[in-house]
Motif scaffolding. Structure first.
Motif, PDB file in Angstrom:
ATOM      1  N   SER A   1       0.796  -1.228   0.000  1.00 45.54           N
ATOM      2  CA  SER A   1       0.000   0.000   0.000  1.00 45.54           C
ATOM      3  C   SER A   1       0.827   1.276   0.000  1.00 45.54           C
ATOM      4  O   SER A   1       0.289   2.351  -0.247  1.00 45.54           O
ATOM      5  CB  SER A   1      -0.939   0.008   1.209  1.00 45.54           C
ATOM      6  OG  SER A   1      -0.204  -0.069   2.417  1.00 45.54           O
ATOM      7  N   SER A   2       2.125   1.187   0.305  1.00 45.85           N
ATOM      8  CA  SER A   2       2.974   2.367   0.327  1.00 45.85           C
ATOM      9  C   SER A   2       2.317   3.469   1.169  1.00 45.85           C
ATOM     10  O   SER A   2       1.887   3.213   2.284  1.00 45.85           O
ATOM     11  CB  SER A   2       3.257   2.834  -1.108  1.00 45.85           C
ATOM     12  OG  SER A   2       4.193   3.879  -1.144  1.00 45.85           O
ATOM     13  N   PHE A   3       2.205   4.685   0.628  1.00 44.97           N
ATOM     14  CA  PHE A   3       1.677   5.804   1.409  1.00 44.97           C
ATOM     15  C   PHE A   3       0.149   5.838   1.477  1.00 44.97           C
ATOM     16  O   PHE A   3      -0.416   6.774   2.016  1.00 44.97           O
ATOM     17  CB  PHE A   3       2.188   7.121   0.832  1.00 44.97           C
ATOM     18  CG  PHE A   3       3.649   7.358   1.086  1.00 44.97           C
ATOM     19  CD1 PHE A   3       4.093   7.813   2.317  1.00 44.97           C
ATOM     20  CD2 PHE A   3       4.589   7.122   0.101  1.00 44.97           C
ATOM     21  CE1 PHE A   3       5.441   8.025   2.555  1.00 44.97           C
ATOM     22  CE2 PHE A   3       5.935   7.338   0.327  1.00 44.97           C
ATOM     23  CZ  PHE A   3       6.375   7.788   1.561  1.00 44.97           C
ATOM     24  N   GLY A   4      -0.527   4.837   0.916  1.00 44.68           N
ATOM     25  CA  GLY A   4      -1.972   4.750   1.065  1.00 44.68           C
ATOM     26  C   GLY A   4      -2.775   5.295  -0.089  1.00 44.68           C
ATOM     27  O   GLY A   4      -4.012   5.212  -0.073  1.00 44.68           O
ATOM     28  N   ASP A   5      -2.117   5.814  -1.128  1.00 47.16           N
ATOM     29  CA  ASP A   5      -2.852   6.396  -2.256  1.00 47.16           C
ATOM     30  C   ASP A   5      -3.816   5.388  -2.879  1.00 47.16           C
ATOM     31  O   ASP A   5      -4.976   5.720  -3.187  1.00 47.16           O
ATOM     32  CB  ASP A   5      -1.883   6.877  -3.339  1.00 47.16           C
ATOM     33  CG  ASP A   5      -0.798   7.807  -2.812  1.00 47.16           C
ATOM     34  OD1 ASP A   5      -0.117   7.422  -1.846  1.00 47.16           O
ATOM     35  OD2 ASP A   5      -0.619   8.897  -3.382  1.00 47.16           O
ATOM     36  N   GLU A   6      -3.338   4.160  -3.078  1.00 49.02           N
ATOM     37  CA  GLU A   6      -4.156   3.116  -3.704  1.00 49.02           C
ATOM     38  C   GLU A   6      -5.341   2.739  -2.830  1.00 49.02           C
ATOM     39  O   GLU A   6      -6.482   2.625  -3.306  1.00 49.02           O
ATOM     40  CB  GLU A   6      -3.279   1.901  -3.964  1.00 49.02           C
ATOM     41  CG  GLU A   6      -3.989   0.708  -4.571  1.00 49.02           C
ATOM     42  CD  GLU A   6      -3.003  -0.435  -4.793  1.00 49.02           C
ATOM     43  OE1 GLU A   6      -2.457  -0.544  -5.913  1.00 49.02           O
ATOM     44  OE2 GLU A   6      -2.779  -1.212  -3.841  1.00 49.02           O
ATOM     45  N   ALA A   7      -5.093   2.561  -1.551  1.00 49.27           N
ATOM     46  CA  ALA A   7      -6.161   2.154  -0.636  1.00 49.27           C
ATOM     47  C   ALA A   7      -7.239   3.226  -0.528  1.00 49.27           C
ATOM     48  O   ALA A   7      -8.443   2.920  -0.562  1.00 49.27           O
ATOM     49  CB  ALA A   7      -5.576   1.851   0.741  1.00 49.27           C
ATOM     50  N   TYR A   8      -6.829   4.484  -0.424  1.00 55.57           N
ATOM     51  CA  TYR A   8      -7.817   5.558  -0.305  1.00 55.57           C
ATOM     52  C   TYR A   8      -8.540   5.812  -1.628  1.00 55.57           C
ATOM     53  O   TYR A   8      -9.729   6.173  -1.628  1.00 55.57           O
ATOM     54  CB  TYR A   8      -7.148   6.843   0.188  1.00 55.57           C
ATOM     55  CG  TYR A   8      -6.737   6.805   1.649  1.00 55.57           C
ATOM     56  CD1 TYR A   8      -7.604   6.309   2.619  1.00 55.57           C
ATOM     57  CD2 TYR A   8      -5.496   7.271   2.057  1.00 55.57           C
ATOM     58  CE1 TYR A   8      -7.232   6.275   3.955  1.00 55.57           C
ATOM     59  CE2 TYR A   8      -5.115   7.248   3.393  1.00 55.57           C
ATOM     60  CZ  TYR A   8      -5.985   6.751   4.343  1.00 55.57           C
ATOM     61  OH  TYR A   8      -5.614   6.731   5.674  1.00 55.57           O
ATOM     62  N   SER A   9      -7.860   5.629  -2.743  1.00 55.93           N
ATOM     63  CA  SER A   9      -8.547   5.728  -4.039  1.00 55.93           C
ATOM     64  C   SER A   9      -9.673   4.704  -4.114  1.00 55.93           C
ATOM     65  O   SER A   9     -10.797   5.016  -4.540  1.00 55.93           O
ATOM     66  CB  SER A   9      -7.555   5.485  -5.192  1.00 55.93           C
ATOM     67  OG  SER A   9      -6.531   6.438  -5.213  1.00 55.93           O
ATOM     68  N   THR A  10      -9.357   3.480  -3.705  1.00 53.86           N
ATOM     69  CA  THR A  10     -10.353   2.410  -3.718  1.00 53.86           C
ATOM     70  C   THR A  10     -11.497   2.733  -2.771  1.00 53.86           C
ATOM     71  O   THR A  10     -12.673   2.488  -3.084  1.00 53.86           O
ATOM     72  CB  THR A  10      -9.699   1.076  -3.332  1.00 53.86           C
ATOM     73  OG1 THR A  10      -8.553   0.855  -4.175  1.00 53.86           O
ATOM     74  CG2 THR A  10     -10.668  -0.078  -3.501  1.00 53.86           C
ATOM     75  N   ALA A  11     -11.172   3.299  -1.621  1.00 53.92           N
ATOM     76  CA  ALA A  11     -12.215   3.657  -0.659  1.00 53.92           C
ATOM     77  C   ALA A  11     -13.147   4.735  -1.206  1.00 53.92           C
ATOM     78  O   ALA A  11     -14.364   4.695  -0.977  1.00 53.92           O
ATOM     79  CB  ALA A  11     -11.572   4.126   0.654  1.00 53.92           C
ATOM     80  N   MET A  12     -12.584   5.697  -1.927  1.00 57.32           N
ATOM     81  CA  MET A  12     -13.433   6.727  -2.542  1.00 57.32           C
ATOM     82  C   MET A  12     -14.389   6.096  -3.550  1.00 57.32           C
ATOM     83  O   MET A  12     -15.581   6.439  -3.590  1.00 57.32           O
ATOM     84  CB  MET A  12     -12.560   7.776  -3.237  1.00 57.32           C
ATOM     85  CG  MET A  12     -11.776   8.665  -2.306  1.00 57.32           C
ATOM     86  SD  MET A  12     -10.773   9.865  -3.245  1.00 57.32           S
ATOM     87  CE  MET A  12      -9.871  10.657  -1.912  1.00 57.32           C
ATOM     88  N   LEU A  13     -13.872   5.179  -4.367  1.00 56.06           N
ATOM     89  CA  LEU A  13     -14.712   4.505  -5.354  1.00 56.06           C
ATOM     90  C   LEU A  13     -15.828   3.721  -4.672  1.00 56.06           C
ATOM     91  O   LEU A  13     -17.003   3.815  -5.070  1.00 56.06           O
ATOM     92  CB  LEU A  13     -13.860   3.575  -6.209  1.00 56.06           C
ATOM     93  CG  LEU A  13     -14.618   2.661  -7.178  1.00 56.06           C
ATOM     94  CD1 LEU A  13     -15.404   3.473  -8.197  1.00 56.06           C
ATOM     95  CD2 LEU A  13     -13.658   1.700  -7.874  1.00 56.06           C
ATOM     96  N   LEU A  14     -15.477   2.943  -3.650  1.00 53.51           N
ATOM     97  CA  LEU A  14     -16.490   2.131  -2.976  1.00 53.51           C
ATOM     98  C   LEU A  14     -17.514   2.996  -2.255  1.00 53.51           C
ATOM     99  O   LEU A  14     -18.698   2.651  -2.203  1.00 53.51           O
ATOM    100  CB  LEU A  14     -15.818   1.175  -1.990  1.00 53.51           C
ATOM    101  CG  LEU A  14     -14.908   0.100  -2.579  1.00 53.51           C
ATOM    102  CD1 LEU A  14     -14.526  -0.921  -1.510  1.00 53.51           C
ATOM    103  CD2 LEU A  14     -15.545  -0.602  -3.768  1.00 53.51           C
ATOM    104  N   SER A  15     -17.081   4.111  -1.708  1.00 58.05           N
ATOM    105  CA  SER A  15     -18.023   5.017  -1.061  1.00 58.05           C
ATOM    106  C   SER A  15     -19.034   5.554  -2.065  1.00 58.05           C
ATOM    107  O   SER A  15     -20.244   5.600  -1.795  1.00 58.05           O
ATOM    108  CB  SER A  15     -17.273   6.174  -0.392  1.00 58.05           C
ATOM    109  OG  SER A  15     -18.172   7.058   0.245  1.00 58.05           O
ATOM    110  N   ASP A  16     -18.557   5.945  -3.243  1.00 60.68           N
ATOM    111  CA  ASP A  16     -19.465   6.404  -4.299  1.00 60.68           C
ATOM    112  C   ASP A  16     -20.435   5.304  -4.698  1.00 60.68           C
ATOM    113  O   ASP A  16     -21.640   5.556  -4.907  1.00 60.68           O
ATOM    114  CB  ASP A  16     -18.667   6.841  -5.531  1.00 60.68           C
ATOM    115  CG  ASP A  16     -18.023   8.202  -5.365  1.00 60.68           C
ATOM    116  OD1 ASP A  16     -18.344   8.895  -4.380  1.00 60.68           O
ATOM    117  OD2 ASP A  16     -17.200   8.576  -6.219  1.00 60.68           O
TER     118      ASP A  16
END
Length: 272
Positions: free
Chosen positions: A110-125
């Motif tokens: 996940s490194s700095f979390g960019d990928e995880a938070y991008s995915t979270a934004m998509l799932l929230s939408d």
């Protein structure tokens, strides 16, 4: 300041240490890279040279400095919604599901979390639009303690968010002001959906999964061929049959014993 000498024997010793501990593999062509990454650290610590630094790396009581060396020798370049076609595929696949059962997704490097938070934004939408149910979670893991601490804070230079739509920025990010100008913080309602933890993919692990989706993008470049195969198969054990598995598009097909079907470049489905 005079350059610190770095012998072939010292290069081999550091390579052996990193391979044994975290699976990092360096060809002879990487000697100058290792020297350039570690020499400034050696100077900052006031050490005589690489021999002294190797002694620290071999000292089990110096775990924090070993972690620092790992950070210096790995590149954590990333940004939000990198390789957008993967997110488009993920949205299409999840939208086609007939049930709204709980979803579990793993960002395995996940490194700095960019990928995880991008995915979270998509799932929230998708949850807001009724395409998925309310029960979903994301796990982000990385070997670097430093990048995980940064990921948990969720603060990023705005350039890293350049591919986030204006609407998502408004709803999911807080723009910094004053001393924080030029930075944005991911909103708590997104950060609360993502859990982060430290994990060495090159060592056996238990208790993870099963996951509906696994991201393992842009980390295999650090490993030699046997380690790549071991890591991929180990990670795929946590993926549900039929689940989606993502590599970096440029990484080609996954070399593994687990049966996979190619869906699109960098995206695979685990055979049921």
């Amino acid at each position: 300041m005079a350059a610190i000498t770095f012998s072939d024997a010292q290069f081999k010793t550091i390579g052996d240490i990193m391979y044994e501990a975290v699976g990092l593999s360096y060809s002879d062509s990487k000697k100058s890279l290792i020297q350039s990454r570690l020499a400034p650290r050696i100077q900052r610590l006031g050490l005589e040279g690489f021999a002294d630094y190797i002694a620290i790396l071999q000292d089990e009581t110096q775990a924090s400095e070993f972690q620092m060396a790992v950070d210096l020798l790995t590149t954590n370049e990333t940004y939000f919604f990198r390789e957008p076609k993967h997110y488009e595929l993920l949205e299409a696949e999840l939208s086609a599901r007939k049930s709204k059962e709980p979803l579990s997704i793993w960002s395995a490097a996940s490194s700095f979390g960019d990928e995880a938070y991008s995915t979270a934004m998509l799932l929230s939408d998708m949850q807001i639009s009724g395409k998925i149910g309310p029960e979903w979670s994301i796990l982000g893991t990385d070997i670097s303690h430093r990048v995980l601490l940064s990921a948990k804070e969720g603060v990023y230079p705005q350039d890293r968010l350049r591919d986030v739509s204006a609407d998502r920025l408004r709803r999911y990010c807080l723009r910094g002001e004053g001393e924080s100008e030029g930075q944005s913080m991911v909103h708590e309602k997104i950060r609360s959906r993502v859990q982060f933890g430290q994990l060495n993919l090159c060592k056996p692990f238990e208790g993870l999964g099963p996951f509906d989706v696994v991201f393992l993008r842009n980390v295999l470049i650090y490993f030699d061929a046997p380690t790549k195969r071991d890591v991929v198969d180990r990670v795929l054990q946590t993926l549900k049959p039929g689940g989606l598995f993502f590599l970096g598009t440029a990484e080609g097909r996954a070399q593994c014993d687990t049966p996979l079907i190619t869906v699109q470049p960098g995206a695979f489905r685990k055979v049921a």
